[in-house]
Design an enzyme around this catalytic site. Structure first.
Site, PDB file in Angstrom:
ATOM      1  CG  ASP A   1      -2.221  -0.730   1.020  1.00 52.79           C
ATOM      2  OD1 ASP A   1      -2.425  -1.240  -0.094  1.00 52.79           O
ATOM      3  OD2 ASP A   1      -3.022  -0.808   1.976  1.00 52.79           O
TER       4      ASP A   1
ATOM      5  CG  HIS B   1      -5.733   6.198   5.371  1.00 54.77           C
ATOM      6  ND1 HIS B   1      -6.927   6.020   6.024  1.00 54.77           N
ATOM      7  CD2 HIS B   1      -6.021   6.196   4.034  1.00 54.77           C
ATOM      8  CE1 HIS B   1      -7.900   5.906   5.126  1.00 54.77           C
ATOM      9  NE2 HIS B   1      -7.372   6.009   3.909  1.00 54.77           N
TER      10      HIS B   1
ATOM     11  N   GLY C   1      -2.310   3.119   4.149  1.00 51.79           N
ATOM     12  CA  GLY C   1      -3.244   3.469   3.075  1.00 51.79           C
ATOM     13  C   GLY C   1      -2.754   4.558   2.137  1.00 51.79           C
TER      14      GLY C   1
ATOM     15  CG  ASP D   1     -10.772   9.529   0.979  1.00 51.33           C
ATOM     16  OD1 ASP D   1      -9.769   9.995   0.413  1.00 51.33           O
ATOM     17  OD2 ASP D   1     -11.038   8.304   1.032  1.00 51.33           O
TER      18      ASP D   1
ATOM     19  CG  HIS E   1     -10.687   4.722   1.721  1.00 51.31           C
ATOM     20  ND1 HIS E   1     -10.509   5.286   0.479  1.00 51.31           N
ATOM     21  CD2 HIS E   1     -10.682   3.380   1.551  1.00 51.31           C
ATOM     22  CE1 HIS E   1     -10.389   4.305  -0.425  1.00 51.31           C
ATOM     23  NE2 HIS E   1     -10.494   3.149   0.200  1.00 51.31           N
TER      24      HIS E   1
ATOM     25  CG  ASP F   1     -11.488   7.841  -2.339  1.00 55.15           C
ATOM     26  OD1 ASP F   1     -12.167   8.747  -1.814  1.00 55.15           O
ATOM     27  OD2 ASP F   1     -10.570   7.247  -1.730  1.00 55.15           O
TER      28      ASP F   1
ATOM     29  CE1 TYR G   1      -5.995   6.254  -4.918  1.00 63.33           C
ATOM     30  CE2 TYR G   1      -8.238   6.088  -4.088  1.00 63.33           C
ATOM     31  CZ  TYR G   1      -6.884   6.320  -3.873  1.00 63.33           C
ATOM     32  OH  TYR G   1      -6.432   6.624  -2.613  1.00 63.33           O
TER      33      TYR G   1
END
Ligand code: V1D
Ligand code: CA
Length: 464
Positions: A129, A171, A179, A206, A208, A295, A334
């Protein structure tokens, strides 16, 4: 540039007309339409930040930052913001949050010596990652330096809004990468703001969970974190349940909005506004940091939401409407073309301009075919697994948690005494850097960008 009449987009729909802001459009200028704002906006783009490579098979592409910047310049938004190429963050600055041994490891590690550092690899969580790529430390210094410079300018009151699309790496932990994130520029920027201000609100859109930022301030009542994200056991990072609310003094100062696949524009925006409005009026932040990971857009390569660029931007517009000092950061995202469209659109919103739907010609025009539009139609919708009831449950639970905030001392506090350490640190900082904040025209090696009229090309004017 041809004057275009924008076709109706999602944000033109009556649903999006915010009572407070009043988004009535003014006559168009050079393909962009100006709104009422006289807000000062500072745009930070570290030189060369888009030239780093995580590796061929890795989804993170810093090159998306070049696409974004070229769209911003193509729309000539640089004429309505100050443009900054900030210096790198120093090791000492990174050490304000990160462990010294971790910063030292990032500084020393290279793709070549990686083999000899296997134990550190595990300890600091680099690998698939978070690969060790060429000059990874400079990359970290660049994006963190930009968020820090942006925070300093906001704290000094020299700008109302600061943008750093290369930041938002939410992250990273105190002592390890995670991440795709190595150093946590968000935590560093918030710490900088806290040296001057009593309370900072952190919002994360985000897909995440913003785990690194939440963890850093989990015990604090001076930072309230709110993350909207996909939450499931098999989706990274696996944290961000509704029940995570903070501990000790920080109890109720971490809010989480766990969502499922396929959330659509209307439910997301409705939930976003009904969570953020009471959060802001209750917590009364002195400034807001907004992480705008792209994302969460539909058709992302890692994300599984259905949001349009207009809806993502509506969250930004809504937060801007509170007129508080605002630091806007990037994050995930992405599909390079969607990320660039989204962040250029949001730069327009922040600078007070509605952008024409026809994209300007840039060095990267081929990325935006076949439509070459700012708001191409969304294809490949994912089934919405968020039910009306599940969303209502989240809304009600968060509003209940917010009731506990009313009595919190940090919220009742009207003023914070000046931070002596911060004051001494200000004194210690070099003359050049003070000029960067006060004069704001790149005296400290910053670069002011100017556009050659009519060609949308950028020339550099060194101010030093
Ligand atoms: F698909 C990949 C190909 C190569 C390398 C990594 C990935 C990949 C996809 N998704 N890695 C992930 C996520 N990691 C895991 C790991 C498997 N392990 C046991 C954990 O699922 C990480 C996703 C990171 C998302 C980063 C972000 O979008 O939130 C971001 N925010 O700011 C910058 C990036
Ligand atoms: Ca999030």
């Amino acid at each position: 540039m041809t004057i275009n009449i924008d076709p109706p987009t999602f944000s033109d729909a009556p649903f999006f007309f915010d009572r407070r802001a009043g988004y009535l459009l003014e006559p168009e200028q050079e393909g962009i339409v100006q709104s009422h704002s006289k807000t000062k906006v500072a745009y930070y783009h570290p030189k060369d930040v888009g030239n780093y490579h995580y590796g061929e098979r890795h989804p993170m592409r810093p090159h998306r930052l070049e696409l974004t910047k070229d769209l911003v310049l193509g729309y000539e938004l640089q004429n309505h913001m100050t443009m900054h190429a900030p210096r790198k963050a120093t090791e000492e600055e990174l050490g304000e949050f990160h462990d010294a041994d971790y910063v030292d490891f990032l500084k020393r590690v290279t793709p070549k010596n990686a083999q000899t550092l296997t134990r550190d690899y595990t300890k600091f969580n680099v690998g698939d990652d978070c690969p060790v790529f060429y000059d990874v430390f400079s990359f970290c210094q660049q994006y963190a330096g930009a968020s820090l410079a942006a925070a300093r300018r906001l704290a000094a009151g020299s700008t109302d809004i600061a943008i750093n699309w290369s930041g938002g790496l939410h992250h990273a932990k105190k002592g390890e990468a995670s991440g795709f994130c190595y150093v946590n520029d968000i935590v560093l920027a918030i710490l900088e703001l806290l040296r001057h201000q009593p309370r900072v609100l952190y919002i994360d859109i985000d897909i995440h969970h913003g785990d690194g930022v939440q963890e850093a301030f989990y015990l604090s009542n001076r930072v309230l974190t709110v993350s909207f994200h996909k939450y499931s056991a098999d989706f990274f990072p696996g944290t961000g349940n509704l029940s995570e609310t903070g501990s000790d003094l920080g109890k109720y100062f971490s809010l989480n909005v766990p969502l499922q696949d396929g959330i659509d524009d209307e439910s997301y925006i409705s939930l976003f506004k009904s969570v953020m409005e009471p959060t802001i009026t209750t917590f009364r932040p002195s400034s807001i940091v907004l992480q705008c990971g792209a994302d969460s857009l539909g058709c992302d390569r890692l994300g599984t939401f259905n949001l349009s660029i207009a809806a993502h931007g509506e969250c930004v517009r809504y937060i801007k409407s509170f007129n508080l000092p605002l630091l806007v950061l990037g994050g995930g995202g992405y599909r390079q073309s969607s990320v660039a469209r989204c962040w250029a659109y949001e730069t327009g919103i922040l600078a007070g301009f509605k952008l024409a739907d026809d994209l300007p010609v840039t060095n990267y025009t081929e990325f935006f075919g076949p439509d070459y539009k700012l708001h191409p139609p969304l294809t490949g919708q994912i089934q919405n697994l968020n039910t009306r009831q599940s969303l209502e449950r989240i809304r009600v639970t968060i509003r209940e948690k917010l009731r506990y905030l009313n009595g919190a001392p940090s919220v009742q506090m009207q003023e914070v005494p000046p931070d002596l350490m911060g004051f001494l640190e200000d004194e210690r900082r070099g003359k050049e850097e003070r000029e960067e904040e006060e004069v704001g025209n790149g005296k400290a090696g910053e670069t002011r960008w100017e556009t050659e009229l009519g060609e949308g090309r950028r020339t550099r004017v060194n101010q030093g």
